[in-house]
Structure formats: C-alpha cells, structure tokens
Design an enzyme around this catalytic site. Structure first.
Site, mmCIF file in Angstrom:
data_model
loop_
_atom_site.group_PDB
_atom_site.id
_atom_site.type_symbol
_atom_site.label_atom_id
_atom_site.label_comp_id
_atom_site.label_asym_id
_atom_site.label_seq_id
_atom_site.Cartn_x
_atom_site.Cartn_y
_atom_site.Cartn_z
ATOM 1 N N ARG A 1 80.725 67.336 47.387
ATOM 2 C CA ARG A 1 79.660 68.326 47.515
ATOM 3 C C ARG A 1 78.384 67.789 46.888
ATOM 4 O O ARG A 1 78.435 67.091 45.862
ATOM 5 C CB ARG A 1 80.074 69.630 46.814
ATOM 6 C CG ARG A 1 79.117 70.787 47.083
ATOM 7 C CD ARG A 1 79.504 72.008 46.274
ATOM 8 N NE ARG A 1 79.098 71.872 44.874
ATOM 9 C CZ ARG A 1 79.329 72.795 43.943
ATOM 10 N NH1 ARG A 1 79.992 73.887 44.245
ATOM 11 N NH2 ARG A 1 78.925 72.601 42.705
ATOM 12 N N HIS B 1 56.454 69.720 48.526
ATOM 13 C CA HIS B 1 56.993 70.801 47.701
ATOM 14 C C HIS B 1 58.421 70.506 47.249
ATOM 15 O O HIS B 1 59.315 71.344 47.292
ATOM 16 C CB HIS B 1 56.908 72.137 48.440
ATOM 17 C CG HIS B 1 55.497 72.558 48.721
ATOM 18 N ND1 HIS B 1 54.573 72.791 47.718
ATOM 19 C CD2 HIS B 1 54.840 72.745 49.893
ATOM 20 C CE1 HIS B 1 53.418 73.111 48.252
ATOM 21 N NE2 HIS B 1 53.544 73.093 49.568
ATOM 22 N N LYS C 1 55.873 62.191 3.465
ATOM 23 C CA LYS C 1 56.154 63.331 2.588
ATOM 24 C C LYS C 1 55.019 63.527 1.589
ATOM 25 O O LYS C 1 54.599 64.659 1.312
ATOM 26 C CB LYS C 1 57.473 63.101 1.850
ATOM 27 C CG LYS C 1 57.775 64.170 0.797
ATOM 28 C CD LYS C 1 59.122 63.966 0.141
ATOM 29 C CE LYS C 1 59.358 65.047 -0.919
ATOM 30 N NZ LYS C 1 60.724 64.999 -1.488
ATOM 31 N N ILE D 1 66.004 49.865 7.923
ATOM 32 C CA ILE D 1 66.363 50.798 6.849
ATOM 33 C C ILE D 1 65.196 51.000 5.888
ATOM 34 O O ILE D 1 64.725 52.113 5.664
ATOM 35 C CB ILE D 1 67.594 50.298 6.072
ATOM 36 C CG1 ILE D 1 68.791 50.130 7.004
ATOM 37 C CG2 ILE D 1 67.921 51.256 4.917
ATOM 38 C CD1 ILE D 1 69.222 51.389 7.717
#
Length: 522
Positions: free
Chosen positions: A518, A280, A142, A131
């Site tokens: 699938r 590829h 900043k 923290i």
C-alpha cells in the site's frame, strides 16, 4: 547593563575551523588583549605572528591523553565561570591564583563532516566528539554577562569593532551570542546522538532532537497572513531542496519549497531521463523517455492547464533545447542536477522563474543513509522511515486475473505504481507508454479518484494501465475503470471483497497485478 569592551583583557581561542582566526587574533592582540590558546590553534597563531600564552603554562599541567585533556582545569573554568561582581567568587579566585577570562572563541571538532564519510569507523567518529570545547562554550554562555562567547566567525567583526572603538558590549549582544552558543552545542549533541543511535541500530530513540539551521526567513507561509521560515538540515547526508543552489530567480516561497521537494522525490525514482511537474504538492504530469525534451513535453501535456505555474523537476541537466520549450509557459521553479550555459541563457530571461541546481540530490547509492520523515502535529511530532519500497519483480508478483499483461503493459504498471507513491491519497494514476495520462489525487472516495483521473485526462484513456495506492473496497472502481477503457490495474489487494473485484476485472478482460504494497500518502 552594558559592560565596557575595555574589560576584555584576556581571551581564550581554540578553534577547529580556523576561518578568519589569524586576523581576529592579531587585532585582539593589537588592542592589548592577552591570547591564551591550545595545541594546533596556538601553533597556527604563532606562525601568523601572534603572541600566544599556552593554556598548559596557565594550568601548570601538560596536555595529556593525546590532547583529550587540555582545558579541563579549575584555572580555565574558574576563569570563565567566576562572577566579576561577586565578592565571594573574586576572593576564591584570588586565593587560588585564577585570572578571569573575558572572551572565549571556540568551534568544535568536525564531528558531522567526519561521520558523513562512508568509510568512517566508530572509533574515528568517537575521536571527533569534542569534550573540552563544549564544556568551555557552555561555561562561557552561562556566564555571558561577564564573558563574551564566540562560536561563529561571522560574529568576529561585530566584537572587534566594539573592542577597537572602546565601545560598550551590551548585555543584549552578549545574551544573543550565548543563545547562539547553546544552539550550537545542542545541535552538536543531537548529531552525536543520531549517529550513535544509528550505530546501535536504534530506529527511534527515546528522546529525539533533530537539528536544523535557519536558512531563510520567508515572505510568508502557505498564505500571506502566516509567517514562514526554511530551516536546513544539519545532517550532511540529508540532500535535496535544502542543499540546492539557486542559480536564478526570486527567493523561494513556502509553497515553492514544498512543491520542489515533492517533484524531486518523484523524479529521483527513475534511472532514465525523466520529468515531473508538480502543482499544489501533487504531480500533474510525469514521463520518462529517450530525451529530456521528450519527457518534458509529455509530462506537460498530461495536464497543460495545471502545468502552467508548476514546479518542474528533472533528473538530467537541463539542455538548451529543453529550456527553450520550457520558456514558452510560466513556471515557478525548475530543479535539476544542473543547467547548460545555453539553458541558463534562455531561462534567466524569465524574470519570475527560479532555477535550483541540486547535483548532490542525485548522488546517493546503495548505501545511502535513510533520512527520517518528520511531521509536526499539535503536541508532538510524527516520525517515519521513507517509503522506498519498489514494485516486486514479475516473478514475484501475484496475478489475480486470467489476462496477463504484455511487456509494455508491465512497464506501464511499474511506472504507474512508482508515480502513485507520490500522489496524495486516495490516488489513481492512468499511464500509457510510461507517461501519465490522468491523475486522480486526494479524493475521499476511491471511485471518485477513478472518475477524476478520467476527467483530468488530456488524451485517450483507452488501453491505459491504472495504478491504485490502496485496495478497491468494491467493484464500482473497476466498473468506472472499464468505462475509461483501462487495459489493466496494479493495486495492493487485501479487500474483504477482493473476489468480486477480481471477477469484475475478468468480466472486462483486464489484467490485475497484486503488489501487496500500500502507498498511502497523507
């Protein structure tokens, strides 16, 4: 506008990773810079002979809550955030006895390393959420025009050399370091978010910010007119090409990385010795067998033309005998858990090959963390869980035909089904004796994929097992398979014309296994 390095009079150092910190602090102190520090960092610096001022003596408030609160105080954050050229700020700081802090050197609690350990509890993880560190990093970044922020030991020397030579620290350098600092806190927050989302069993968070670190700027992207770069995942559980160590060869290209990833993903599917060759971004050969040499030769001979210049993945360390066989043709990349000294001696004589060692890519177990798959699209990002489903066991599959597969045909069906997961749709795989015979990849029509699999075959297709990544919409695919002498088919089923497809298989005396699964790969 450059600011004189002589204005670095006071530095705050608080680091979890103490790499190089002793020498850094000693040289700062020798240059006349006052060192403020906390807890373990202060103790380590004193042990190294550095004079340190405790943060608690500046704040006149002790560290509390087991160290959770140390630097969250106006005399620290005021010293970082105060603008040196703002008369109002300077007056307030004087009123409240706040002295400027000119340099902040911080790195954070090792949250990612902690949560990478399987035994880490939620409470232990939360204790590693920093923290005070991120708050100071963000405050310093900043106010970068007045404060130098250092979050990476690689930048220590750059700043020390300027301080010691009394040279200006440019605005551009300060801004660069501030940007790096914000990248670090952003990645840190992303890691915490990902962990807590996983703990909460949240599949897809409302805001998704994956964190990656630049590993390499590439010569170009897929083509020479495209720029390219390779970023490494910040998630320690994400192991593969990004964590592989290059033992030999030129830098990897964009296409090398893609092909190595695809080859590695497939070869990891097999428990016995296996080789996969990719060209590829599609497998052009795959085989399992009793020895690595055997699997390599069989995979290569599936399609010798395409194997030339291919990318090879193996799930066993490369031995000398296999290396000598591989050295007979040009290969772009070999990725494996390791290389014997003899294999390295043989393969490093090939100037154009790249050797990647990736033992940790094979270290996963039953509790392996699921890594999401990401794909960028214009205006967004597609995210999905990986395709890890395996073929149902024999007692749970559905058989759509009169003919029942033999034990060896069942093994071939399982192998073909597994390879099919990694071939671009529409995909058709022909297999015999757990070796690919022909691969029909990436066709817009499934019946064309069947034809292509036969065209690509380098040996007889008679008696092969065919795997399809999705159902057959018409019986024409079965008719084409019969022309190839296919013994049986494994496919998901689910077409509105399944009945005529099954009848066609019976007509030709084929078996047909229905998986209900699938495997599209786009």
């Amino acid at each position: 506008m450059a600011q004189s390095s002589q204005e670095i009079r006071r530095a705050l150092i608080s680091v979890s990773d103490k790499t190089g910190i002793d020498g850094f602090a000693k040289r700062l102190s020798a240059a006349g810079v006052e060192i403020l520090s906390t807890g373990g960092t202060a103790a380590a610096l004193r042990t190294a002979g550095v004079t340190v001022t405790d943060v608690s003596s500046v704040t006149n408030f002790p560290e509390i809550l087991g160290g959770r609160v140390k630097t969250l105080h106006p005399k620290i954050h005021g010293g970082i955030l105060g603008k040196k050229k703002d008369p109002g700020h300077q007056a307030e700081m004087k009123t409240h006895g706040i002295t400027p802090i000119d340099l902040v050197c911080i790195n954070l609690y090792p949250f990612e390393k902690t949560v990478a350990k399987a035994q880490t509890t939620l409470d232990e993880a939360c204790e590693q959420i920093d923290i005070g560190g991120p708050a100071m990093v963000r405050a310093s970044a900043k106010n970068f025009q007045d404060v130098v922020i250092l979050v990476d030991p690689a930048d220590y020397e750059r700043i020390l050399s300027l301080i010691e030579s009394k040279s200006p620290i440019s605005r551009e350098l300060r801004q660069e370091l501030a940007a790096k600092a914000f990248r670090m806190t952003s990645a840190y927050d992303a890691a915490i978010t990902a962990y807590l989302s996983g703990e909460a069993k949240e599949d897809f968070p409302a805001i998704f910010r994956p964190a990656f670190t630049l590993a390499q700027t590439l010569r170009y992207g897929e083509n020479p007119h495209q720029k390219g770069a390779f970023y490494r995942s910040s998630d320690p559980a994400d192991r593969g090409v990004g964590t592989a160590v290059k033992r030999w060869g030129k830098e990897l290209s964009y296409n090398n990385v893609l092909d190595a990833h695809s080859a590695l993903a497939l070869v990891k599917e097999f428990s016995g010795p296996a080789t996969v060759i990719v060209k590829h971004n599609n497998p052009c050969g795959a085989a399992t067998g009793d020895s690595l040499l055997d699997t390599y030769c069989k995979a290569r001979d599936t399609d010798p033309v395409s194997s030339f210049g291919g990318v090879v993945a193996m799930n066993r360390p490369v031995d000398g005998e296999t290396a000598r066989e591989m050295a007979k043709i040009f290969l772009e990349v070999v990725i494996a858990p390791g290389f014997s000294p003899e294999a390295l001696e043989v393969l490093t004589k090939k100037k154009d090959i790249r050797l990647l060692e990736a033992p940790d890519a094979f270290a996963g177990g039953a509790g392996e963390k699921e890594i999401l798959e990401l794909r960028s699209v214009s205006g967004g990002l597609l995210v999905q869980t990986p395709d890890r489903i395996v073929m149902p066991t024999r007692d749970k599959i559905s058989l759509a035909t009169k003919r029942v597969p033999t034990d060896s045909e069942w093994e071939d069906a399982l192998f073909a089904f597994t390879v099919g997961k990694h071939v671009r749709s529409n995909s058709i795989i022909l297999v015999k004796d757990r070796v690919t015979v022909g691969i029909g990849a990436g066709q817009m029509s499934r019946v064309d994929s069947v034809r292509l699999s036969g065209m690509k075959a380098n040996r007889t297709t008679q008696g092969t097992v065919l795997a399809s990544d999705a159902f057959f919409p018409f019986r024409d695919g079965i008719d084409e398979a019969a022309k190839l002498g296919v013994a049986g088919i494994v496919q998901p089923g689910g077409s509105i014309r399944d009945k005529e497809v099954f009848e066609a298989a019976d007509e030709y005396g084929m078996f047909m296994i229905l998986t209900g699964v699938r495997h599209f790969k786009h």
